[in-house]
Design an enzyme around this catalytic site. Structure first.
Site, short mmCIF file in Angstrom:
data_model
loop_
_atom_site.label_atom_id
_atom_site.label_comp_id
_atom_site.label_asym_id
_atom_site.label_seq_id
_atom_site.Cartn_x
_atom_site.Cartn_y
_atom_site.Cartn_z
N ARG A 60 -59.94 -56.75 96.52
CA ARG A 60 -59.06 -56.69 97.70
C ARG A 60 -59.83 -56.75 99.01
NH1 ARG A 60 -56.93 -53.86 93.52
NH2 ARG A 60 -58.16 -52.06 94.05
N GLU A 97 -66.94 -43.11 87.07
CA GLU A 97 -66.57 -41.83 86.48
C GLU A 97 -67.12 -41.73 85.05
OE1 GLU A 97 -62.58 -39.11 85.80
OE2 GLU A 97 -62.40 -41.09 86.69
#
Length: 177
Positions: A60, A97
């Site tokens: 994006r 993560e």
């Protein structure tokens, strides 16, 4: 009532995992007024500063960065996930993560001394932006700053970047993940 950039962003619950609220900017991009507002506001903080290249982060950040570069009449440079750019690249690994990812930039995309603005839609933990900063600096570029539409302050990305002396601008913020 006048709309803000934040009003154009949709929340999608439990995506990509249960308990996560995904902040979807495609609704912002799809609205001509909202998209223009976001691009104009991203530029505002850098008015009058020299910017040689806008660097957009996959994916994006390409949309926003391309529009910002157009408005500045400057070049656009993509930083992509590993294996997506043809030609000779330099790479920078960063932590996710669960695991690690790698970002890449063409080794000739920036020149020593280029003033660079990094643009992306979202600042969370700051891992992607940190990798982008390192890539730009390895090519000799000088950072003007990092501009985001959304900041998720609880995840610490702003602090990570600011602790390195990088100026961070975000148009809005949301609590949580």
């Amino acid at each position: 009532m006048t709309k803000t950039v934040k009003d154009y962003i949709r929340a999608i619950h439990d995506f990509p995992h249960e308990g996560i609220i995904f902040r979807d900017v495609t609704t912002l991009f799809a609205d001509a007024r909202g998209f223009r507002m976001a691009v104009d506001q991203l530029l505002h903080a850098y008015a009058g500063q020299r910017i040689d290249k806008v660097v957009g982060l996959e994916a994006r950040g390409f949309i926003l960065g391309g529009a910002v570069a157009h408005q500045l009449s400057t070049g656009f440079v993509p930083i992509r996930k590993k294996g997506k750019l043809p030609g000779t690249v330099i790479s920078e690994a960063y932590q996710l993560e669960y695991g690690e990812a790698v970002m890449e930039i063409h080794d000739d995309a920036l020149a020593k001394g280029d003033k660079v603005l990094i643009v992306d839609d979202l600042l969370a933990t700051g891992g992607t932006a940190d990798a982008a900063i390192k890539l730009c600096k390895r090519l000799g570029a000088e950072l003007v700053g990092c501009a985001f539409v959304i900041d998720l302050p609880e995840l610490g990305g702003r602090k990570l970047l600011e602790d390195q002396g990088v100026t961070v601008e975000a148009l809005c913020s949301f609590d949580g993940h």
